[in-house]
Design an enzyme around this catalytic site. Structure first.
Site, short mmCIF file in Angstrom:
data_model
loop_
_atom_site.label_atom_id
_atom_site.label_comp_id
_atom_site.label_asym_id
_atom_site.label_seq_id
_atom_site.Cartn_x
_atom_site.Cartn_y
_atom_site.Cartn_z
N ASP A 129 33.22 133.95 31.59
CA ASP A 129 32.33 135.07 31.93
C ASP A 129 32.46 136.20 30.90
OD1 ASP A 129 31.19 134.02 34.30
OD2 ASP A 129 32.93 134.63 35.46
N LYS A 143 36.81 132.18 42.70
CA LYS A 143 37.28 132.37 41.32
C LYS A 143 38.77 132.73 41.21
CE LYS A 143 32.90 133.53 39.12
NZ LYS A 143 32.20 134.41 38.18
#
Ligand code: ATR
Length: 282
Positions: free
Chosen positions: A102, A66
């Site tokens: 997210d 990420k």
């Protein structure tokens, strides 16, 4: 020809995202396919270039890529850059653009379940890792005024607060300190791995001093009800597990790729069904 999407990670075999997205393509009549790709850290750059070359339309990014993917993208959305993590990549006119859904996924699920404006609520965030950073910066970007952080390592919480580009008032404290003054918080958000299998008997924070009627959210969905959620529920809290965050991060990615909104209930149902088997938080 089918439009190709996917998720890259290491490991990736137990990801629930392919089922969720492929079902949504089917329901909306989109000729797309979502494939998991096992990409090792040393192969990340080649994978990102290769996916561009073969015409992949967009993909999700999970552990451990990420943050590492950021310098490999053509543009990065400001919120994702602030968070320092990208979980969604979209093929746009100028190349790959990285986003972070997210934090947005969490906040959407929270707003839906909480039902009241969040801006002036007092929020306690437990943890200061990657997930906490996504949630903290996203809440701050949405004008939530007071978000305190409780973490085992105070230094990590301070770094998070000091680097936040959005205005927000935050007190940094240990979990023991936070537990003593828990009754000032309207919303408690648990982001550590404590309570997740195999630590299911553990809670990062005593709920003894919880404000009556507080809202307690745990980003874990394995198990569906962690010890902190059980403790909070026994004391009259409204509780939420991490399923909605997972489903909404996927739904937001899907919207960015296709311009269409998938059916959230079906997505959630698929994930719930999968949770009967073996799975991970990605
Ligand atoms: P993620 O990216 O999933 O958020 P992470 O970056 O490893 O994971 O962060 C894990 C968080 O859980 C951190 O807040 C960590 O506390 P520290 O900053 O003190 O390391 C917290 N955490 C993990 N295991 C813990 C434990 N046994 N006790 C207390 N806190 C713990």
């Amino acid at each position: 020809m089918k439009k190709l999407f996917g998720v890259i990670g290491d490991p990736i075999a137990h990801s629930m995202s392919p089922l969720m997205h492929n079902d949504a393509f089917g329901r909306l009549g989109i000729d797309g396919y979502y494939q998991p790709f096992h990409v090792k850290p040393d192969d990340l750059e080649a994978a990102v270039r290769g996916m561009k070359a073969i015409g992949v339309q967009g993909f999700n990014v999970t552990i451990p890529h990420k943050s590492a993917i950021i310098p490999l993208l053509d543009q990065v959305d400001p919120l994702a850059r602030a968070i320092g993590a990208v979980n969604t990549v979209v093929r746009e006119q100028n190349g790959w653009t990285g986003y972070n859904t997210d934090g947005m996924g969490f906040v959407r699920g929270l707003r839906e379940a909480y039902g009241e404006p969040l801006e002036d609520k007092r929020v306690l965030l437990i943890g200061a890792g990657g997930a906490a950073r996504a949630i903290y910066y996203t809440l701050a970007s949405e004008n939530v005024n007071q978000i305190d952080i409780a973490n085992r390592t105070l230094e990590k919480a301070s770094v998070l607060v000091d680097n936040c580009p959005y205005p927000v008032a935050s007190k940094v404290q240990t979990t023991d300190e936070a537990a003593k003054q828990l009754d000032v918080y309207d919303i408690v958000i648990q982001t550590t791995s404590i309570g997740m299998t195999p630590l299911i008997e553990e809670s990062p924070l005593s709920m003894a001093n919880m404000k009556p009627g507080a809202f307690v959210s745990d980003i874990i969905y394995n198990p569906l009800e962690t010890k902190i959620l059980k403790d909070a529920e026994e004391r009259g809290a409204r509780i939420q597990n991490g399923l909605k965050m997972f489903v909404y991060q996927g739904a937001l990615a899907f919207e960015k790729w296709t311009g269409q909104t998938p059916d959230i209930d079906s997505m959630e149902e698929i994930v719930r069904h999968q949770l009967g088997g073996s799975y991970v938080n990605n």
